[in-house]
Design a protein around this motif. Structure first.
Motif, PDB file in Angstrom:
ATOM      1  N   SER A  74       0.815  -1.212   0.000  1.00 38.59           N
ATOM      2  CA  SER A  74       0.000   0.000   0.000  1.00 38.59           C
ATOM      3  C   SER A  74       0.854   1.270   0.000  1.00 38.59           C
ATOM      4  N   MET A  75       1.889   1.296   0.840  1.00 40.75           N
ATOM      5  CA  MET A  75       2.744   2.477   0.926  1.00 40.75           C
ATOM      6  C   MET A  75       3.508   2.700  -0.378  1.00 40.75           C
ATOM      7  N   ARG A  76       3.986   1.619  -0.988  1.00 37.98           N
ATOM      8  CA  ARG A  76       4.739   1.769  -2.221  1.00 37.98           C
ATOM      9  C   ARG A  76       3.842   2.257  -3.360  1.00 37.98           C
ATOM     10  N   PHE A  99       2.017  12.442   3.013  1.00 43.89           N
ATOM     11  CA  PHE A  99       2.440  11.049   2.871  1.00 43.89           C
ATOM     12  C   PHE A  99       3.821  10.824   3.469  1.00 43.89           C
ATOM     13  N   GLN A 100       4.706  11.812   3.367  1.00 44.65           N
ATOM     14  CA  GLN A 100       6.027  11.662   3.970  1.00 44.65           C
ATOM     15  C   GLN A 100       5.903  11.470   5.486  1.00 44.65           C
ATOM     16  N   ARG A 101       4.980  12.225   6.096  1.00 46.86           N
ATOM     17  CA  ARG A 101       4.749  12.041   7.542  1.00 46.86           C
ATOM     18  C   ARG A 101       4.154  10.675   7.830  1.00 46.86           C
ATOM     19  N   LEU A 102       3.229  10.245   6.987  1.00 45.48           N
ATOM     20  CA  LEU A 102       2.644   8.916   7.161  1.00 45.48           C
ATOM     21  C   LEU A 102       3.676   7.823   6.899  1.00 45.48           C
ATOM     22  N   SER A 103       4.590   8.086   5.978  1.00 48.91           N
ATOM     23  CA  SER A 103       5.616   7.101   5.670  1.00 48.91           C
ATOM     24  C   SER A 103       6.542   6.851   6.854  1.00 48.91           C
ATOM     25  N   ALA A 104       6.782   7.881   7.643  1.00 42.97           N
ATOM     26  CA  ALA A 104       7.609   7.694   8.839  1.00 42.97           C
ATOM     27  C   ALA A 104       6.960   6.701   9.795  1.00 42.97           C
ATOM     28  N   HIS A 105       5.638   6.840   9.978  1.00 47.45           N
ATOM     29  CA  HIS A 105       4.925   5.871  10.821  1.00 47.45           C
ATOM     30  C   HIS A 105       4.923   4.485  10.192  1.00 47.45           C
ATOM     31  N   ASP A 111       9.413  -1.831  10.896  1.00 47.12           N
ATOM     32  CA  ASP A 111      10.547  -2.272  11.723  1.00 47.12           C
ATOM     33  C   ASP A 111      10.065  -3.063  12.931  1.00 47.12           C
ATOM     34  N   ASP A 112       8.970  -2.622  13.545  1.00 45.21           N
ATOM     35  CA  ASP A 112       8.426  -3.368  14.688  1.00 45.21           C
ATOM     36  C   ASP A 112       7.971  -4.760  14.278  1.00 45.21           C
ATOM     37  N   ARG A 135      -3.127  -0.947  14.058  1.00 48.45           N
ATOM     38  CA  ARG A 135      -2.204   0.095  13.614  1.00 48.45           C
ATOM     39  C   ARG A 135      -1.912  -0.023  12.121  1.00 48.45           C
ATOM     40  N   THR A 136      -1.717  -1.246  11.661  1.00 48.86           N
ATOM     41  CA  THR A 136      -1.485  -1.452  10.230  1.00 48.86           C
ATOM     42  C   THR A 136      -2.691  -1.036   9.406  1.00 48.86           C
TER      43      THR A 136
END
Length: 265
Positions: A74-76, A99-105, A111-112, A135-136
């Motif tokens: 989805s992010m890609r 989206f850049q802010r959302l991409s950080a999350h 990573d988690d 969260r996902t």
């Protein structure tokens, strides 16, 4: 002579500098291309591994792999869509910043999930799994919303442009078929290439008719003049004769009696 040597040396140095700059640019472009290729290959390998874990490892580990795969896909897709659309629509800059802010999350969540794949305590992993799913789901829903909004905006502009283009084409088609809506059947066009020709021809005929009507005398005057002309022609053709013809003498015969004079009394 010294000036010529100095000019040649300066040109040589300039050529060396340009060559070094071209080499550096070529090396940088090759390195960037190689990095993109390596990144793409690593991403493909990791996605393939996640798909394999989804089917091969049931339970919490398989669900984690499924969550990571869904998040990354989805992010890609959203990132590619926004970067492609911002080149044509500058209003997407704000969406790209969001989206850049959302991409950080998203990277933090990925990573988690990646660390939890190596977690030996399956019970603890099962307890944390609902919160990770929520969260996902939240991040994926936000990314999908941005992506579909950008696509709907692009489609809206494309539809508006298509409608305008269709109207212009219909107007042009009507102008090309001007003979169908032009003069009536009893007044055909004199020229297919100039729609204004019939109108100008009619106007010319009307103007010439008006001029002829002004120059032509009225009906009584014309009749009188015609009669006078005919009488003059006949007069010129016939011989002249007196207005009153004298009486002819009657011949007298011997057997006729002389007329007696009438008495006046």
């Amino acid at each position: 002579m010294e000036a010529v040597i100095a000019v040649v040396a300066l040109l040589f140095v300039l050529f060396l500098a340009l060559g070094a700059y071209a080499v550096v640019k070529a090396v940088g472009a090759a390195r960037r291309g190689m990095d993109r290729t390596i990144t793409q290959a690593r991403r493909t390998v990791e996605d393939t591994t996640l798909r394999a874990r989804t089917f091969a490892q049931p339970g919490a580990v398989g669900e984690l792999a499924q969550l990571r795969l869904r998040l990354r896909t989805s992010m890609r897709a959203t990132q590619d869509s926004l970067r492609a659309g911002v080149a044509e629509d500058s209003s997407l800059h704000e969406s790209l910043a969001l989206f850049q802010r959302l991409s950080a999350h998203g990277h933090e969540l990925d990573d988690d999930l990646k660390r939890l794949e190596r977690e030996p305590d399956r019970i603890e992993l099962s307890q944390r799994l609902p919160a990770l799913k929520e969260r996902t789901e939240q991040i994926v829903k936000a990314a999908d919303s941005l992506r579909w909004a950008a696509r709907d905006r692009a489609h809206k502009f494309a539809d508006d442009d298509l409608d305008l283009l269709s109207e212009q084409i219909d107007m042009e088609a009507g102008a090309l078929r001007h003979w169908t809506a032009g003069p009536s059947d009893d007044q055909p066009l004199t020229s297919w290439s100039d729609p204004a020709t019939p109108q100008r021809t009619d106007e010319a005929k009307t103007a010439s008719g008006s001029t002829a009507d002004l120059n032509k005398p009225s009906r009584p005057q014309a009749s009188a003049r015609a009669a006078e002309g005919d009488h003059a022609d006949r007069s010129s053709q016939e011989p002249t004769r007196p207005a009153i013809t004298p009486p002819k003498q009657q011949p007298t015969y011997p057997w006729q009696k002389k007329p007696k004079p009438e008495s006046t009394t």
